[in-house]
Design an enzyme around this catalytic site. Sequence first.
Site, PDB file in Angstrom:
ATOM      1  N   THR A 161      34.436  44.735  39.290  1.00 56.34           N
ATOM      2  CA  THR A 161      33.941  43.234  39.068  1.00 56.34           C
ATOM      3  C   THR A 161      34.705  42.292  39.936  1.00 56.34           C
ATOM      4  O   THR A 161      34.215  42.156  41.190  1.00 56.34           O
ATOM      5  CB  THR A 161      33.724  43.125  37.648  1.00 56.34           C
ATOM      6  OG1 THR A 161      35.198  43.029  37.271  1.00 56.34           O
ATOM      7  CG2 THR A 161      32.937  44.090  37.015  1.00 56.34           C
ATOM      8  N   LYS A 187      39.305  50.108  36.941  1.00 57.33           N
ATOM      9  CA  LYS A 187      39.016  48.941  37.461  1.00 57.33           C
ATOM     10  C   LYS A 187      39.359  48.053  36.432  1.00 57.33           C
ATOM     11  O   LYS A 187      39.778  48.406  35.193  1.00 57.33           O
ATOM     12  CB  LYS A 187      37.425  48.602  37.636  1.00 57.33           C
ATOM     13  CG  LYS A 187      36.554  48.863  36.192  1.00 57.33           C
ATOM     14  CD  LYS A 187      36.518  47.362  35.382  1.00 57.33           C
ATOM     15  CE  LYS A 187      36.085  46.322  36.047  1.00 57.33           C
ATOM     16  NZ  LYS A 187      36.215  45.132  35.113  1.00 57.33           N
ATOM     17  N   THR A 198      39.453  44.421  29.905  1.00 55.08           N
ATOM     18  CA  THR A 198      38.244  44.707  30.671  1.00 55.08           C
ATOM     19  C   THR A 198      38.515  45.870  31.532  1.00 55.08           C
ATOM     20  O   THR A 198      38.852  45.374  32.824  1.00 55.08           O
ATOM     21  CB  THR A 198      37.807  43.462  31.232  1.00 55.08           C
ATOM     22  OG1 THR A 198      37.316  42.474  30.720  1.00 55.08           O
ATOM     23  CG2 THR A 198      36.448  43.619  32.014  1.00 55.08           C
ATOM     24  N   GLU A 284      43.401  38.617  37.944  1.00 52.81           N
ATOM     25  CA  GLU A 284      42.509  37.608  38.764  1.00 52.81           C
ATOM     26  C   GLU A 284      43.516  36.484  39.156  1.00 52.81           C
ATOM     27  O   GLU A 284      44.315  35.806  38.201  1.00 52.81           O
ATOM     28  CB  GLU A 284      41.436  37.228  37.748  1.00 52.81           C
ATOM     29  CG  GLU A 284      40.319  38.056  37.381  1.00 52.81           C
ATOM     30  CD  GLU A 284      39.358  37.664  36.350  1.00 52.81           C
ATOM     31  OE1 GLU A 284      38.210  38.202  36.402  1.00 52.81           O
ATOM     32  OE2 GLU A 284      39.782  36.784  35.487  1.00 52.81           O
ATOM     33  N   ASN A 406      37.701  32.176  37.070  1.00 53.17           N
ATOM     34  CA  ASN A 406      36.952  32.217  35.418  1.00 53.17           C
ATOM     35  C   ASN A 406      36.094  31.006  35.431  1.00 53.17           C
ATOM     36  O   ASN A 406      35.136  31.151  34.587  1.00 53.17           O
ATOM     37  CB  ASN A 406      37.831  32.406  34.748  1.00 53.17           C
ATOM     38  CG  ASN A 406      38.434  34.109  34.506  1.00 53.17           C
ATOM     39  OD1 ASN A 406      37.884  34.796  34.040  1.00 53.17           O
ATOM     40  ND2 ASN A 406      39.612  34.078  35.180  1.00 53.17           N
ATOM     41  N   THR A 411      28.703  32.060  38.301  1.00 58.30           N
ATOM     42  CA  THR A 411      28.051  31.138  39.507  1.00 58.30           C
ATOM     43  C   THR A 411      28.640  31.535  40.889  1.00 58.30           C
ATOM     44  O   THR A 411      28.162  30.944  41.897  1.00 58.30           O
ATOM     45  CB  THR A 411      28.224  29.766  39.299  1.00 58.30           C
ATOM     46  OG1 THR A 411      29.868  29.585  39.192  1.00 58.30           O
ATOM     47  CG2 THR A 411      27.510  29.306  37.936  1.00 58.30           C
TER      48      THR A 411
END
Length: 411
Positions: A161, A187, A198, A284, A406, A411
């Site tokens: 992702t 992942k 996640t 991230e 995040n 978007t």
Amino acid sequence: MASSTTVKGCMQKIADGSVHTPAGFKAAGLHAKVKRKRKDLGVIVSDVPASAAAVYTLNQIQAAPLDVTRESIAAGDTLRAVVANSGQANACMGKVGVADAYDMRDQTAQALNLDPLDVAVASTGTIGERLQMENILPGIAQLQPETNRAAANAFAESILTTDTCTKETCYATEIDGKTVHIGGVAKGSGMIHPNMATMLSFVTTDANIAPDYLQQALSEITDRTYNRITIDGDTSTNDMVLTLANGQAGHEPLHPGHPDWTHFMQTLECVCIEQSKQIARDGEGATKLVEVNVQGAPTDEDAGKIAKQIVGSDLLKTAVFGTDGNWGRVICAIGYSGVTIDPETIDIAIGPYMTLSQSEPVDFSEEAVTAHLQQDEVFIDVNLHLGDGTGKAWGCDLTYDYVRINAGYRT
């Protein structure tokens, strides 16, 4: 043929190994057009029924694929395949989400000429969006599992992702004189916090082991590995570690009394540790992997709890990003960990540099500590001097890019 490097005892790391390396496993991945460009659909297949074990998120809100996978495993404790998509999580979609998860399972079974209960299902991506079944079902029919590195890498790409890289590994050991391989693919990048994250992790092995012993091994090792990583304090709805063991290595069945049980456990734990560190390193926006090692705790469980508390501290994570050797943030996290400690006996080191000894500040070089915090891997060591308990946890720094990623996730 993949090259190998001896790591510990008879254990070897397979340089180019992945989930395809254990005998009797194939993989595939492709772009089914769920996402704009990147691969988003994949499958792992065993040539024969494989003992299956799984550990799932502890979030009370759980995505439909987890329930479908539980059902498949409960039907006979074996699986032949797992199908996974990225882009949409198929979480919080009500009855339609459950129906879509079953359709993924059934279509995969049909494409591979399997019973539906031979198939597990996994999804990852945005919560609250219906799966694009008009793309996923035709995509499943196009998957062509193969036994090669490119196919394994295609699967690894298909489950990403916000990840910036694939996460694959493989180790080998000897059981009854036979070479046994254990491969992993995972992942995970954000929304990661014990217990689980996640995070999807798939582990394949050609070891011969009954499902109940495999579950015992996976549950025990998960507590020391996947449950010791944290990125941002959130626990997702889709997290799962799934392990398949198809017995193709040809040794006698493994069990805790087997003379090579320790070899198997050490090798499986190496795979899970490496996968956990790969996930933490790719948090991230992260620029650094942070490893916290706690010694001298009353129990191993206490040590692990403290390590997770430290590595999960936002103040500690931002200090690491800013290369600020603020050991006060470490001792603060120890104090609110919920573990009973002696406030007068704590040692703290950042890298090789002692900053606190027996709870007394130690003179240290700020420049040297800053230099350590500028490295890609940051190590923090704590000794409580209360017992023999030890534990580790892994995380990353908290950066401006985490907010940027995040803030614009949809978007």
